[in-house]
Structure formats: structure tokens, C-alpha cells
Design an enzyme around this catalytic site. Structure first.
Site, PDB file in Angstrom:
ATOM      1  N   ILE A 396       0.816  -1.214   0.000  1.00 52.84           N
ATOM      2  CA  ILE A 396       0.000   0.000   0.000  1.00 52.84           C
ATOM      3  C   ILE A 396       0.854   1.270   0.000  1.00 52.84           C
ATOM      4  CG2 ILE A 396      -1.712   1.314   1.330  1.00 52.84           C
ATOM      5  CD1 ILE A 396      -2.832  -1.024  -0.228  1.00 52.84           C
ATOM      6  N   TYR A 407       0.321   8.526 -11.167  1.00 56.10           N
ATOM      7  CA  TYR A 407      -0.813   8.100 -11.999  1.00 56.10           C
ATOM      8  C   TYR A 407      -1.845   9.217 -12.177  1.00 56.10           C
ATOM      9  CZ  TYR A 407      -4.750   5.252 -13.598  1.00 56.10           C
ATOM     10  OH  TYR A 407      -5.801   4.748 -14.319  1.00 56.10           O
ATOM     11  N   HIS A 432      12.903  -2.097  -9.850  1.00 57.61           N
ATOM     12  CA  HIS A 432      13.225  -3.501  -9.576  1.00 57.61           C
ATOM     13  C   HIS A 432      14.591  -3.858 -10.161  1.00 57.61           C
ATOM     14  CE1 HIS A 432       9.042  -4.071  -8.303  1.00 57.61           C
ATOM     15  NE2 HIS A 432       9.389  -5.272  -7.871  1.00 57.61           N
TER      16      HIS A 432
END
Length: 510
Positions: A396, A407, A432
Site C-alpha cells: 500500500i 498516476y 526492480h
């Protein structure tokens, strides 16, 4: 005849006396009247007539009961679904869940015993220290973390200059661009060049700098919004010219509200830096007190699961990975699939333990210590029926940051929703790969491609799979997808370093 008449009169007098006495007793409450007598007195009929009517009323009921019994003997079926059918509406599968847990424990106990018999005890806590430090007198990763304070202070003093108008918004944006760019590039260059930096230490240092980057970006955005609100209120000649702040205290905490620019302090900045969130606010929700028992439980969980993670990695995962190298070198596909499935179990179990250790135990421990009120660090991602639902609910803090600072601003600029979602996955894929390739000092883009592969997977699951099938697809992607990436990186790392070692040996021989 006279004697008989007198005897009859005496008998009638005795009956009248007895009846009167009984009535007097019933009136006084000493002797309760029977139900039949009460009905007779109330309805004005004899006891015999009342009893007959009662028996007549009970007769159909007895007949009906006897009819029902006869019907039960004749019919024993009704319209109903099987319990395991979805149409039955049955949902109590507690026994099956317990059976699954027992089978899981027994199967993993067998694997654990097999591992002990085959390899012996491989757990070595001292070896964990060597993963962070090659030289006990050289601590490059902690030094990098300490150096991050320079970038934090640069952001704070930039905001102070912007709040009083010493520098323009364009200049402040440029300074932030330089600061945030250096936050990503400086630790990466240090990890790549410093030989004493281990891979685990590099992951730790880059993870801290990534968190600092996301936090300072949020800090920049929120303070800019406050300045915009202040300017808008100044133009409309409002009585209040401060950024509005809302108190959302969790409990009866009495914390003074902060308004812009009163939030630009060292105390406020470092509270945000250590708070378990990536999104900045002027007034965080605060709990009323520190629950010592809750704090001790989370601390115990952190210590226990840390030891469990170390033991599982050393005892179970490392030997499996080492045994997987030869099938990958020989390109034996059947053995590769077998090794992949064997690695999937410990890898997934370690991932689940890490999730609980980090998102529940550690973050709740920090939140309780800092009286941080918002404890929604995860939602029910395990019930995900789509891939997008999983990525939006398992982490979250990151999801809130992406939604708030990336976004939604893209949607406000008129960007297509699908393009904005793809951009979010692209940013996630970059970080990542950033956290894996740089510490390993090799660039294979497996993590990047794994994250980008979530886009077609999300489309396929959302289009063709629903309900339990979508949930099963989500679990399959977690259980199988992660071991594939792990094996690819380990294989490439093993091949790279073994070739370098062989090249060094040839050089020595020459």
C-alpha cells in the site's frame, strides 16, 4: 318424606357452603382454580362441555401430525445442491482448510528432514555478517546511508527558500531535479566502483536511497501544492493564507496542527523520513499512546522471523540453487523444470515470511514507536482475482505514492488511462532492475522484463479468467515467476564469476 326433604335441603346447603368456600379461597388466592373451571366460569359453560371442545380442537392437530409422519415415511428427498457446488451457497470449509494446513506441514517436514539428511546443518549466523561486510574495518553501505542526510537537508533548505520567495519556482524545480538525480546516481556509482561493497550491502544501500528518493519527491509535491493554495487564497483575499491541514488523529492524541510553512523544520522532516510511509502530509494521523505490549510482540516477531529467514535461505534455498546450475549449463530442460519446481516451494515460503516480517511486524513496530496512526500497509491481496488488484493491494505505501504522485497527475494532463498504467509498471520495473542489477554488477534485465510481463498477464487474466480461476492465476504467477527470475540471475552471476575465475587462473599459469 319430611326427613328426606330436610336431608336434601341439608345436602344442598353443604354443597352451597363448600362452593362458596372454594370461591372465597380462589378469590383470596389461596387455592388456584383449574384451567377447566376458569374456562367454565369465564364462558358460562360446564366443565364437561369445555373439555369436550378442547378435545375436539386438539383432534385435527393430532391428525395433522400423524399425516406429516406418514408423508416423511413416504418422501425423504428435497430440491438441493451438493455442498461443494457453488450454487449451494455453502461456505464453511474450515475442516478442508485444516486438512490443507496439516498436509502442508507434513510435506514440508518431509522435505526438511530430507534436506538435513542430505546436507547436514548448514545454518551459520556468522556467515550472515560476511554478506554485509568483507572487511570489518570498512563499512561502505552504512557510510552511504549516513551520506543520504546531505540530500535530505538539501531538500529542506530548498523548500525554505521557496517558502519565502528567495528563489523562484523554476529554480527550485531545477535544484530538486539535480538533487533527485544525484540520489539515484551517486549510490549506484559507489556500489559499482567500491570493491569492498558486497551484493547484500549494495541492495540495502540502494533500497534506502530509493526510499529517500520517493519520500523527497512527495515532499516536493506537497509543499508545492501548499504554495499554490496559499497564492490562490492570497488572490481571493481570503482571511486564511495557510495551507489547510486536517486532523485525523487515531485515538485521543493531542498533537498540534501544523500549517505551511511551519512544517519546514528538521523535526518534521526526520519524522517523515522515519515514518512508515512514502507520502508526505503536514499532519499525519497519530495514535494516542505507545502500546508497550503490542510493541514487544512485534519486536519478538521481527527477531523470530529474521532467524527463520536466515535459516531457510542457508539450509533450504542455497543448496537447491547450487544443484540447479548444472542442468542450466547442460540445457537439460526436464531437469531444469524439476529444479525450478523444487526451488518454487522454499522461494515462495521465504517470500511469504518476508512479507509478514516487513509489512506487518517491522512496519507496525516503527509505526507504534512513532505513534503513526495509519497502519494500512497491505490489503487482502491473497484474494486477488486480477493481477492489477494484487499489485494495488500487496504494498500500500508504494501504491499510494504511485497513485498520488504519478498516476493521477498523468490523468490530469490528459494521458490515456491505459498509457498511465503502463507508465506505472515501467517505473516499477526500472526500480526492480535498479535494486538487483547494480548490486550484482551485471545487467541482464530479467527483473525489468518480469515486471513488464505483468502487463500482458494482467490483460489475459482480466479478459479470460474470473473468480477462483483468476485467483489461481495470480498465485501461479507468484509461485513460479519469482523462482524463474532468481534462477536466471544466479545462473548468470555464477557463469560470469566462474569465467572470470578461470580467466584469472589462465593468466596466472601464463
Amino acid at each position: 318424606m319430611g326427613d328426606k326433604h330436610e336431608n336434601g335441603s341439608a345436602t344442598r346447603r353443604r354443597r352451597t357452603t363448600i362452593s362458596g368456600g372454594a370461591s372465597a379461597k380462589r378469590a383470596n388466592g389461596s387455592t388456584p382454580a383449574s384451567g377447566a373451571e376458569e374456562r367454565c366460569l369465564r364462558n358460562g359453560c360446564g366443565a364437561a362441555n369445555g373439555g369436550a371442545k378442547a378435545r375436539e380442537a386438539e383432534a385435527p392437530a393430532r391428525k395433522e401430525k400423524s399425516g406429516d409422519a406418514a408423508d416423511e415415511r413416504l418422501s425423504c428427498h428435497s430440491l438441493q445442491e451438493s455442498l461443494l457446488s457453488s450454487a449451494s451457497g455453502y461456505s464453511n470449509y474450515r475442516g478442508i482448510l485444516n486438512w490443507c494446513v496439516v498436509m502442508l506441514v507434513l510435506s514440508n517436514a518431509r522435505l526438511f528432514l530430507e534436506n538435513l539428511i542430505k546436507y547436514g546443518i548448514l545454518v551459520d549466523p556468522i556467515q550472515v555478517i560476511s554478506l554485509f561486510l568483507k572487511d570489518p574495518y570498512s563499512w561502505p553501505a552504512p557510510c552511504l546511508v549516513i551520506a543520504s542526510n546531505a540530500f535530505i537537508m538539501a531538500a529542506l533548505y530548498t523548500e525554505r527558500r521557496l517558502s519565502v520567495g528567495t528563489i523562484s519556482e523554476a529554480t527550485g524545480t531545477f535544484l530538486y531535479f539535480i538533487n533527485l538525480s544525484v540520489i539515484l546516481c551517486f549510490p549506484a556509482a559507489t556500489v559499482l566502483t567500491v570493491t569492498s561493497m558486497t551484493s547484500v550491502g549494495g541492495v540495502f544501500a540502494l533500497g534506502v536511497y530509493t526510499i529517500v528518493f520517493l519520500k523527497l519527491y512527495s515532499y516536493m509535491d506537497v509543499n508545492r501544492w501548499c504554495r499554490e493554495i496559499r497564492k490562490a487564497k492570497a488572490r481571493t483575499l481570503s482571511r486564511s493564507h495557510s495551507c489547510p491541514s486536517v486532523s485525523r488523529a487515531n485515538g485521543a492524541a493531542a498533537h498540534a496542527l501544523v500549517t505551511y510553512p511551519g512544517n519546514l523544520t528538521h523535526r518534521d522532516m526526520y519524522y517523515f523520513m522515519f515514518a512508515p510511509t512514502l507520502c508526505y502530509e503536514l499532519n499525519f494521523p497519530r495514535s494516542s499512546r505507545i502500546r508497550k505490549r503490542f510493541l514487544l510482540r512485534r519486536l519478538f516477531e521481527m527477531l523470530f522471523f529474521t532467524q527463520l529467514l536466515v535459516g531457510l535461505i542457508q539450509q533450504w534455498m542455497v543448496p537447491t540453487i547450487q544443484n540447479s546450475m548444472k542442468p542450466f549449463q547442460d540445457m537439460d530442460f526436464s531437469r531444469m523444470v524439476e529444479r525450478l519446481l523444487k526451488l518454487a516451494v522454499p522461494n515462495h515460503f521465504i517470500w511469504l515470511v518476508f512479507f509478514y516480517w516487513f509489512f506487518h511486524s517491522s512496519m507496525n513496530f516503527v509505526a507504534e514507536l512513532m505513534q503513526f496512526g495509519d497502519r494500512e500497509f497491505y490489503r487482502d491481496w491473497w484474494n486477488s482475482e486480477t493481477v492489477t488488484y494484487f499489485w494495488a493491494n500487496w504494498n500500500i505505501p508504494v501504491h499510494k505514492w504511485c497513485l498520488r504522485h504519478f498516476y493521477k497527475p498523468m490523468l490530469q494532463r490528459g494521458v490515456n488511462k491505459w498509457v498511465a498504467q503502463t507508465a506505472v509498471f515501467l517505473v516499477s520495473a526500472f526500480f526492480h532492475e535498479y535494486l538487483v542489477s547494480i548490486p550484482l554488477k551485471m545487467f541482464r534485465l530479467w527483473a525489468f522484463m518480469g515486471m513488464m510481463a505483468q502487463i500482458p498477464l494482467a490483460w489475459f487474466v482480466g479478459r479470460f479468467l474470473r473468480g477462483n480461476y483468476g485467483n489461481a492465476a495470480m498465485w501461479m504467477s507468484l509461485i513460479i515467476g519469482q523462482p524463474i527470475a532468481v534462477l536466471m540471475y544466479v545462473h548468470d552471476y555464477y557463469v560470469l564469476h566462474s569465467s572470470q575465475a578461470q580467466g584469472g587462473e589462465r593468466g596466472v599459469e601464463l
